[in-house]
Design an enzyme around this catalytic site. Structure first.
Site, PDB file in Angstrom:
ATOM      1  N   LYS A  36       0.838  -1.204   0.000  1.00  4.49           N
ATOM      2  CA  LYS A  36       0.000   0.000   0.000  1.00  4.49           C
ATOM      3  C   LYS A  36       0.878   1.261   0.000  1.00  4.49           C
ATOM      4  O   LYS A  36       1.982   1.246   0.543  1.00  4.49           O
ATOM      5  CB  LYS A  36      -0.871  -0.037   1.259  1.00  4.49           C
ATOM      6  CG  LYS A  36      -1.747   1.168   1.487  1.00  4.49           C
ATOM      7  CD  LYS A  36      -2.502   0.996   2.797  1.00  4.49           C
ATOM      8  CE  LYS A  36      -3.163   2.306   3.228  1.00  4.49           C
ATOM      9  NZ  LYS A  36      -2.198   3.326   3.650  1.00  4.49           N
ATOM     10  N   LYS A  56       7.600   1.066   1.615  1.00  3.98           N
ATOM     11  CA  LYS A  56       8.260   0.238   0.593  1.00  3.98           C
ATOM     12  C   LYS A  56       9.622   0.799   0.214  1.00  3.98           C
ATOM     13  O   LYS A  56      10.579   0.060   0.060  1.00  3.98           O
ATOM     14  CB  LYS A  56       7.400   0.172  -0.684  1.00  3.98           C
ATOM     15  CG  LYS A  56       6.109  -0.567  -0.540  1.00  3.98           C
ATOM     16  CD  LYS A  56       5.374  -0.633  -1.849  1.00  3.98           C
ATOM     17  CE  LYS A  56       5.019   0.741  -2.415  1.00  3.98           C
ATOM     18  NZ  LYS A  56       4.127   1.525  -1.577  1.00  3.98           N
ATOM     19  N   LYS A  98       6.633   9.863  -8.283  1.00  4.43           N
ATOM     20  CA  LYS A  98       7.217  10.894  -7.406  1.00  4.43           C
ATOM     21  C   LYS A  98       8.727  10.681  -7.204  1.00  4.43           C
ATOM     22  O   LYS A  98       9.378  11.456  -6.534  1.00  4.43           O
ATOM     23  CB  LYS A  98       6.447  11.011  -6.097  1.00  4.43           C
ATOM     24  CG  LYS A  98       6.488   9.845  -5.163  1.00  4.43           C
ATOM     25  CD  LYS A  98       5.629  10.166  -3.930  1.00  4.43           C
ATOM     26  CE  LYS A  98       5.780   9.137  -2.812  1.00  4.43           C
ATOM     27  NZ  LYS A  98       5.276   7.814  -3.200  1.00  4.43           N
ATOM     28  N   ASP A 147      -0.513  -0.087  -5.138  1.00  4.22           N
ATOM     29  CA  ASP A 147      -1.191  -1.334  -5.445  1.00  4.22           C
ATOM     30  C   ASP A 147      -0.920  -1.739  -6.896  1.00  4.22           C
ATOM     31  O   ASP A 147      -0.314  -0.989  -7.648  1.00  4.22           O
ATOM     32  CB  ASP A 147      -2.701  -1.060  -5.281  1.00  4.22           C
ATOM     33  CG  ASP A 147      -3.430  -2.268  -4.765  1.00  4.22           C
ATOM     34  OD1 ASP A 147      -2.958  -3.371  -5.057  1.00  4.22           O
ATOM     35  OD2 ASP A 147      -4.452  -2.078  -4.100  1.00  4.22           O
TER      36      ASP A 147
END
Lengths: 470, 758
Positions: free
Chosen positions: B8, B13, B39, B125
């Protein structure tokens, strides 16, 4: 060899949308997509385009307002074809967005020519990006003073006439029945009486005509015949929507005494909407008038609604009936068209209904195959089934038009060529594009009195030619 | 080993990826981290917040000729490679498509090859085809799911499992779960329960720690800033296991109902509990060894692009010669030389020439309608104008998926599969499927359908002509030519020594058949049979047996033709006798001579040449009389050798001939609108005004507008027929047209015309 799996290759929503937009005189339709889309969605339209190369041979500085001039040849957005430019998108635009190239295209297109309307239609791939582009278009529209319409969802594989109908409606809502527009218009308070329009300043009653569209094979002839018949009834056309009407005519839609709707597949939503909001009475004929009976029903209906004298139209129809009788008596007096002479037709259900009414009901020719396309669950389909029930041949809806032989085919040239290539001898009567390439100089039509005679002419010759193969 | 880290948005991450990459680098592994998030902050901790150029920004602003992979590759901690894919501005464009593009660039330049481990840090996702690329394209062998115990995070993890399961239902791709604690309530139990429910190990359990935040403030990984810390050691442990090889597991997501029950803590229903569905104990102790990540013999693989990507790249490659104009950057508006047509139609137009194959379009209705109508226009025109039915132009065996908005949004692979199976059930042994823009944008993976059909005895060939993705009409043709050549040509046992293949006939001209018949007549006179016409009015059987013929002839020559020829030469060792059908006398004579030698038919060749020479000379004698006293000027913008041969052999009174300085470089759209071309045209017109020749031959119609009084202008075709007298046949047309002047009083109505039309 395999069979033909596509019973027909039909265009879809975006084509209908483009047709509706280009049906405004002096407008330009910009496809926000790659040039491939321009090449194909522009296919079959562009009736007013003239190949500039042909003019070069005449020498001098001859220029047409809609021909390929130097600007249009060089422009990356037109690339040599004067109508329906595209933004010439590339792969990178699908990553970074199309707004920049769209603005570039709009600025280029609107810089040298004065258009009455610019319509921006998203190509299928571009529409999936779901970008917000209207503000960019609006800004340039404001700068140039040229009104715009933005079609952002081109309805993948949806019915072509849904696209046409919804886009016509969008045009009407935006330009004809917007609050700004209505405020300046005077509405007829009631309908006309005795050949007099209820609209101040107008002598004769007038109607808006819906259901003609630019992709028709004989649009000029259709409009000419509709205009002539209405004229015989003492009625003018206020606006023929979708048939190269002007923006001014579109804006003055509410100055008509009645709205007349032909082929229901092409204008159902428009009819429903206008019946609710326009305050103008409607005459919803449901199909195009083919043959003397439907033509008479058509003129009677409108004249009755507007209380005009349609005796001149009746005389014209009567003369048409007499001519039909004469030619049938002269060439087929003993047997008529006969039991073995049959026809196959493809098209919208309401169009097939009209052909069946004339060819089967009036002329006594049995159908072999009727292949309806578009809007298979609408009122037009019900009406078609009803007439086929009366004729005792509902099974003709289940057969494949590409398998016929020794019949007259009313359809597009693809179908005619396909049957000739793979099935058997047929006589083709072209009813829609794509056409064989025959150049029509004199406007032709299958509608009204002139259409009844033109169809008869083709059928009589078909009978002779097909008989020669026996 | 290539690893993808999914989870998510905001779950950590990038922190996990960067610390893992740093740990791998510290162990001496050559590691590359690729951030797949618009980004572009995935690798920040590795390279200490340097400003690095994203791949997409680079592609947008750099000419393809100047592009070098090093420009987007930054070096981070301990030599770790750092790449950011980047993306469009928020709210614009398509980020998923951007990921695809970046990967194609990296693949094209073999950027991944030198690395032992590649770590993909993927945005949020599996939201669309683009973000599924690391999984879909099989870049990443192992996938880690990062989650906390928060409901939304676990939902996302389960959703990712659904995505992976959809993309690779039979594969084992999941390495396990990385639990990143948010320090909230009973989240640890919930994550562990989820792991058991989906049958996955927890490979790493990260405590909520201020140490990560401190390191991030320094723009460093914890592994770098405090390698002895407990948290850094966890990453070191995971890195070691990756180096040894990961055990991979299938994706077994919970259904929506099961997920709901799970989140309520009510079990998973009657057929599944919160126990591991395999009964395996796969939990690992937090901060401890990752027993589930024990070596499982996973082979190290290098990334190889799929054929499709390679082929697409071929199409955009410059030819490599110094004279090729430099390509412009993507953002340069002047780089937009208009494309002609679309690749979908290009591919369709060729596919329909395989008579025993059904063609399946994967496109919206309109695209197919126009493709078919465009193609059939030649058939309709032939029927109308010549009274000849050309079945090749009246496609009969065509079907379409009629892609709708649901297919576009949710993917149309299943819809495609259903249609393909329908075609197979109808008895088709061969299906050529052609894709349009929409499946390209949606990311439909159609390859599994091929395998399914193969098991049914049906050969399917998929032409990935994804519309705008691969270019124009010509590109679509290229894809079809190459895909069929690569996949459908089979080895043969016997060679038919008296046969020949014809390759690359113009597929959209009514003259193609006439030219073929002329060539066939020449060949027949020498006892040579045509084995396969690739791809024109042919069958899959003929294509399968392409290699039966010892030699091939190209029907025409251009860039694509050369590519196809090279493919046949390099892949199958084919020998080509000529680069195009012979135009004019000389080329025809040379070809017949060559055929005579190669096929040991010298005698037959000599007879043919003698006959052809006699016919040619007779025609020349007649034509010379006709051209007597006619002075000629010629503007040869794109002339061919046959024109020059003909002008010479006719002994014309040539007053002036203008050809561009370097014809090979000065053709096409760019030259046509160049300053040099404009000058050439002006110069020619000025001379024509002075000389006032009786005949002007030109390749440019615009010369017509400045024709001197009394001069007749004749347009030269880009190409003519073939055979000994093809040139003189063209000259007869000139004579015929010499007599056609604009006549009649209609010309006097010009002013009326201007009144109504101008």
């Amino acid at each position: 060899m395999t069979d033909q799996y596509l019973r027909s290759t039909t265009a879809d929503y975006i084509t209908g949308a483009i047709s509706a937009c280009e049906g405004i005189r002096d407008s330009v339709v910009l496809i926000n997509g790659p040039h491939g889309c321009k090449t194909y969605y522009g296919f079959g339209t562009g009736q007013s385009a003239i190949n500039g190369q042909a003019l070069l041979g005449l020498g001098g500085d001859l220029r047409l307002s809609n021909a390929m001039d130097d600007k249009l040849i060089r422009s990356q957005f037109f690339t040599g074809s004067p109508l329906i430019p595209a933004t010439n998108l590339r792969y990178e635009d699908f990553i970074f967005g199309t707004a920049e190239q769209l603005r570039r295209a709009l600025n280029d297109i609107l810089s040298e020519r004065r258009y009455s309307l610019i319509s921006v239609v998203q190509a299928p791939g571009t529409s999936l990006l779901s970008e917000s582009l209207e503000s960019d278009i609006k800004e340039i529209s404001k700068e140039t003073g040229i009104p715009y319409l933005y079609v952002d969802a081109p309805g993948l594989s949806e019915d072509m006439f849904t696209g046409y109908d919804e886009t016509v409606l969008a045009l009407i809502k935006k330009f004809a029945l917007s609050a700004d527009n209505l405020s300046g218009n005077e509405h007829p308070s009631e309908h006309s009486h005795g050949n007099v329009s209820s609209v101040p300043g107008r002598k004769r009653p007038s109607v808006n005509l819906f259901g003609l569209y630019t992709r028709s094979l004989h649009m000029d002839g259709d409009l000419e015949e509709m205009t002539r018949l209405l004229d015989l009834c003492g009625i003018d056309i206020n606006c023929a929507v979708g048939a190269f009407c002007s923006m001014d005519e579109l804006k003055d839609l509410s100055k008509a005494d009645a709205n007349v709707f032909l082929a229901e597949e092409r204008c159902r939503k428009t009819a429903e909407y206008l019946e609710k909001v326009s305050g103008i009475p409607s005459f919803n004929f449901g199909c195009v008038p083919v043959g003397p009976d439907l033509t008479e029903e058509y003129v009677n209906g409108i004249s009755s609604l507007l209380k005009t004298d349609c005796s001149a139209a009746h005389e014209d129809i009567e003369e048409t009936r007499s001519k039909i009788f004469y030619y049938l008596a002269k060439y087929l007096g003993n047997s008529g068209f006969g039991g073995t002479f049959r026809y196959a037709a493809e098209g919208e259900p309401s169009l097939l209904f009209a052909y069946a009414d004339y060819l089967s009901g009036y002329l006594g020719i049995a159908p072999e195959v009727l292949q309806p396309r578009y809007d298979l669950n609408g009122a037009g389909m019900e009406r078609l089934k009803d007439i086929l029930g009366e004729l005792g041949c509902k099974d003709v809806l289940e057969k494949d038009i590409t398998k016929v032989k020794d019949v007259v085919i009313l359809g597009n040239a693809n179908t005619i060529a396909q049957v000739l290539a793979y099935s058997g001898n047929v006589y083709g009567i072209e009813t829609e594009i794509p056409s064989s390439g025959y150049i029509n100089v004199v406007p032709k039509t299958h509608m009204g009195c002139k259409g009844a005679l033109y169809l008869l002419e083709q059928l009589l010759n078909a009978k002779r030619l097909l008989s020669a193969w026996d | 080993m290539q690893i993808a880290v999914y989870g998510k948005g905001g779950i950590g991450k990038s922190t996990v990826s960067a610390n893992l990459s740093a740990a791998l680098a510290a162990l001496g592994t050559k590691v590359l981290q690729i951030g797949c998030d618009p980004k572009h902050d995935s690798t920040r901790l590795l390279h200490h917040g340097q400003r690095i150029t994203t791949v997409l920004d680079y592609l947008l602003n750099t000419s393809p000729d100047d592009q070098k992979p090093d420009d987007v590759l930054a070096e981070g901690y301990m030599g770790a490679g750092c790449i950011e894919a980047g993306g469009p501005r928020p709210g614009k464009g398509c980020a998923g498509r951007g990921i695809l593009t970046s990967f194609e660039f990296l693949n094209k330049h073999s950027v991944l090859d030198p690395y032992d481990v590649v770590v993909y840090d993927v945005l949020g996702d599996v939201v669309c085809g683009g973000f599924a690329v690391p999984v879909r394209k099989e870049y990443a062998q192992g996938i880690f799911l990062v989650t906390s115990g928060e409901a939304m995070s676990i939902y996302a993890a389960n959703n990712i499992l659904h995505g992976i399961n959809n993309l690779d239902p039979d594969g084992s791709r999941i390495a396990g779960i990385i639990y990143n604690s948010r320090g909230a309530g009973d989240e640890k139990e919930r994550v562990y329960e989820f792991a058991r429910a989906v049958d996955l190990p927890i490979c790493l359990s990260l405590p909520r720690s201020e140490a990560f935040l401190k390191a991030e403030r320094e723009a460093k990984t914890l592994t770098e800033m405090d390698p002895g810390s407990r948290e850094a050691e966890l990453f070191t442990g995971l890195a070691e296991h990756i180096r040894e090889g990961l055990q991979l597991y299938p994706a077994k997501p919970l259904s929506e109902e099961q997920m709901e029950l799970f989140m309520r803590g009510e079990g998973l229903g009657s057929d599944a509990g919160l126990q591991s569905r395999t009964g395996q104990q796969n939990e690992i102790s937090a901060f401890g060894d990752c027993e589930a990540c024990e070596k499982a013999g996973t082979d190290k693989e290098t990334v190889t692009g799929e054929q499709r990507t390679d082929t697409a790249s071929e199409n955009v490659q410059p030819s490599g010669t110094a004279s090729v104009p430099k390509k412009r950057a993507l953002s340069d508006p002047f780089s937009r030389v208009p494309l002609s047509g679309c690749s979908y139609r290009g591919a369709v137009d060729l596919a329909v020439h395989i008579k025993d194959a059904a063609v399946l379009g994967h496109a919206p209705k309109s695209c197919t309608s126009y493709a078919v109508n465009g193609l059939s226009s030649y058939g309709r025109n032939g029927l109308f104008s010549r009274g000849i039915i050309y079945p090749s132009f009246i496609p009969q065996h065509f079907d379409n998926t009629d892609i709708d908005i649901r297919d576009a949004v949710y993917g149309g692979a299943e819809h495609f599969r259903e249609k393909a199976l329908e075609l197979a059930k109808k008895g088709n042994k061969y299906i050529v499927a052609v894709t349009s823009c929409i499946p390209g944008l949606s990311g439909d993976d159609l390859e599994p359908v091929k395998d399914e059909l193969k098991a049914m005895g049906v050969d399917m060939y998929i032409i990935h002509a994804d519309g705008v993705e691969v270019g124009d009409y010509n590109d679509g043709m290229a894809f079809c030519y190459k895909a069929i050549a690569n996949e459908a040509i089979k080895p043969v046992e016997n060679v038919d020594k008296e046969s020949i293949n014809i390759v690359y006939e113009l597929n959209w001209s009514l003259n193609t058949q006439d030219n073929y018949e002329k060539i066939e007549a020449l060949l027949k006179a020498m006892g040579i049979r045509v084995n396969c016409r690739y791809l024109y009015d042919t069958t899959m059987e003929e294509i399968n047996g392409f290699l039966r013929a010892p030699y091939c002839i190209m029907a025409r020559e251009d860039k694509l033709g050369r590519e196809i020829k090279e493919l046949f030469e390099n892949k199958y060792g084919c020998s080509f006798i000529a680069d195009s059908f012979p135009r004019g006398f000389g080329e025809t004579r040379d070809l017949v001579t060559k055929l005579g030698i190669l096929y040991s038919k010298e005698k037959e060749a000599a007879v043919l040449i003698e006959k052809g020479t006699n016919e040619y000379n007779a025609a020349l004698r007649s034509l010379r009389q006709s051209f007597e006293g006619i002075d000629v000027m010629a503007f040869l913008g794109n002339s061919s050798p046959w024109v020059k041969e003909l002008l010479q052999d006719l002994e014309l009174d040539l007053k002036y001939v203008l050809t561009p300085e370097n014809e090979a470089d000065n053709q096409g759209w760019t030259y046509r609108f160049s300053e040099a071309y404009g000058k050439d045209r002006e110069e020619f017109s000025a001379k024509a005004e002075r000389i006032r020749p009786k005949l002007i031959l030109t390749t440019d119609p615009s010369i017509l507008s400045k024709t001197p009084e009394g001069s007749k202008v004749i347009m030269l075709p880009r190409s003519i027929g073939t055979g000994f007298t093809s040139g003189t046949d063209e000259a007869y047309r000139w004579i015929k047209n010499m007599g056609t002047e604009l006549k009649g009083r209609w010309k006097n109505d010009r002013s009326v015309f201007e009144k109504y039309y101008c």
